[in-house]
Design an enzyme around this catalytic site. Structure first.
Site, PDB file in Angstrom:
ATOM      1  N   ARG A 136     -13.723  -3.695   1.799  1.00  0.00           N
ATOM      2  CA  ARG A 136     -12.847  -4.839   2.077  1.00  0.00           C
ATOM      3  C   ARG A 136     -13.706  -5.901   2.748  1.00  0.00           C
ATOM      4  NH1 ARG A 136     -10.150  -0.144   3.760  1.00  0.00           N
ATOM      5  NH2 ARG A 136      -8.216   0.305   2.600  1.00  0.00           N
ATOM      6  N   LYS A 159      -9.640  -0.222   7.609  1.00  0.00           N
ATOM      7  CA  LYS A 159      -8.205  -0.429   7.768  1.00  0.00           C
ATOM      8  C   LYS A 159      -7.583   0.830   8.361  1.00  0.00           C
ATOM      9  CE  LYS A 159      -4.207  -2.049   5.114  1.00  0.00           C
ATOM     10  NZ  LYS A 159      -3.736  -2.423   3.755  1.00  0.00           N
ATOM     11  N   HIS A 217     -12.181 -10.014  -2.736  1.00  0.00           N
ATOM     12  CA  HIS A 217     -11.385  -8.816  -3.025  1.00  0.00           C
ATOM     13  C   HIS A 217     -11.471  -8.416  -4.494  1.00  0.00           C
ATOM     14  CE1 HIS A 217      -8.642  -5.886  -1.362  1.00  0.00           C
ATOM     15  NE2 HIS A 217      -7.871  -5.994  -2.432  1.00  0.00           N
ATOM     16  N   ARG A 220     -14.017  -5.868  -5.019  1.00  0.00           N
ATOM     17  CA  ARG A 220     -13.549  -4.513  -4.660  1.00  0.00           C
ATOM     18  C   ARG A 220     -12.820  -3.898  -5.857  1.00  0.00           C
ATOM     19  NH1 ARG A 220     -11.954  -1.052  -0.391  1.00  0.00           N
ATOM     20  NH2 ARG A 220      -9.763  -0.446  -0.360  1.00  0.00           N
ATOM     21  N   HIS A 243      -8.485   4.392   0.781  1.00  0.00           N
ATOM     22  CA  HIS A 243      -7.035   4.326   0.618  1.00  0.00           C
ATOM     23  C   HIS A 243      -6.370   5.503   1.326  1.00  0.00           C
ATOM     24  CE1 HIS A 243      -7.233   1.764  -3.327  1.00  0.00           C
ATOM     25  NE2 HIS A 243      -7.294   1.029  -2.234  1.00  0.00           N
ATOM     26  N   TYR A 252      -5.515   1.823 -10.848  1.00  0.00           N
ATOM     27  CA  TYR A 252      -6.705   1.673 -11.683  1.00  0.00           C
ATOM     28  C   TYR A 252      -6.680   2.567 -12.919  1.00  0.00           C
ATOM     29  CZ  TYR A 252      -8.388  -0.880  -7.649  1.00  0.00           C
ATOM     30  OH  TYR A 252      -8.504  -1.786  -6.635  1.00  0.00           O
TER      31      TYR A 252
END
Length: 275
Positions: A136, A159, A217, A220, A243, A252
């Site tokens: 990120r 995150k 982004h 990414r 994640h 994806y």
């Protein structure tokens, strides 16, 4: 703020130990609703809440508010602040495939960067780094020199305040070394502006948009798409991206299916037949 809401904020802060940003988001969402309706949230019915939330036309924003409300009501029910289990339905959002660039598109743009200056070396290294690690932009800009351990990247400011290790392609590591070797001012951060200060998000956006026409982004997404298209296991990609849920990574797989479909249409002789 009602007593129930205070208890909820304390619960997510202390017991669940959510990040400061997450706690603030919950607090902001729920406190705003209580003020708007001038009544404790726990005493409101679904109809009143939906009317209050009707001002949010963006479905993603609305769903974030609904998520906060549902988490609060779940807490109240489990702690016997409420006799009924209330759960508001989320607004349906059409699934959109994330925008991504191919390796060739990225490579073509990288070849146009003039690396005779420190700024050019930085821009080249930054784009390579984002595509090679899938970080990120917040994780990227928080990177310190000590976080690069050989060809491994130690992401400490992820995150949800979770750390992870990500391997880095040799070519990206080489580009970063070339950039740092030319930097005269020694700083703890890797990515700096021309003054030697930490690079801002706006500056990073300007760099990727200048050469690629996209936000950081998208690189990414491009990283994840390249891995999935290359046959990487979904759970490995989840770990690399950081994640929390596999559901986030599963978007994806739609790209992979589309890629498979296009391959069959181009390569299989029966795909061109009309029976």
């Amino acid at each position: 703020m009602s007593n129930e809401l205070e208890a909820f904020i304390e619960y997510i802060s202390v017991i669940r130990a959510l990040s400061k940003k997450s706690v603030q988001a919950y607090k902001s969402d729920l406190e705003a609703l209580e003020k708007a309706l001038n009544k404790p949230l726990v005493k409101l019915d679904s109809s009143s809440l939906f009317n209050a939330l009707g001002v949010y036309k963006n479905k993603r924003t609305l769903n974030r508010k609904l998520s906060s409300v549902n988490a609060f009501f779940d807490f109240c029910y489990k702690n016997q602040f409420s006799d009924e289990e209330t759960k508001l339905k989320f607004s349906k959002i059409p699934k959109l495939l994330p925008k991504f660039l191919s390796y060739q598109e990225i490579q073509n743009s990288l070849n146009k960067i003039d690396r005779s200056s420190l700024i050019g070396l930085r821009d080249y290294a930054l784009i390579l780094f984002l595509y090679a690690t899938g970080t990120r932009i917040s994780e990227c800009l928080a990177l310190r020199r000590e976080d690069i351990e050989g060809e491994w990247l130690h992401i400490r400011h992820a995150k949800g305040e979770k750390e992870r290790m990500v391997p880095m392609a040799h070519v990206a590591k080489k580009a970063i070394d070339s950039y740092l070797n030319e930097m005269k001012k020694q700083t703890k951060f890797v990515w700096c502006n021309y003054k030697g200060e930490s690079l801002s998000r706006i500056s990073a956006y300007k760099i990727t948009y200048k050469y690629l026409g996209v936000s950081p982004h998208v690189l990414r997404h491009s990283y994840a798409t390249s891995l999935i298209s290359g046959g990487a296991d979904l759970r490995v990609v989840q770990e690399l991206l950081g994640h929390a849920s596999l559901l986030t990574t599963q978007i994806y797989t739609h790209i992979q299916k589309q890629d498979l479909k296009e391959t069959v249409e181009v390569c299989h002789p029966m795909a061109k037949e009309r029976i």
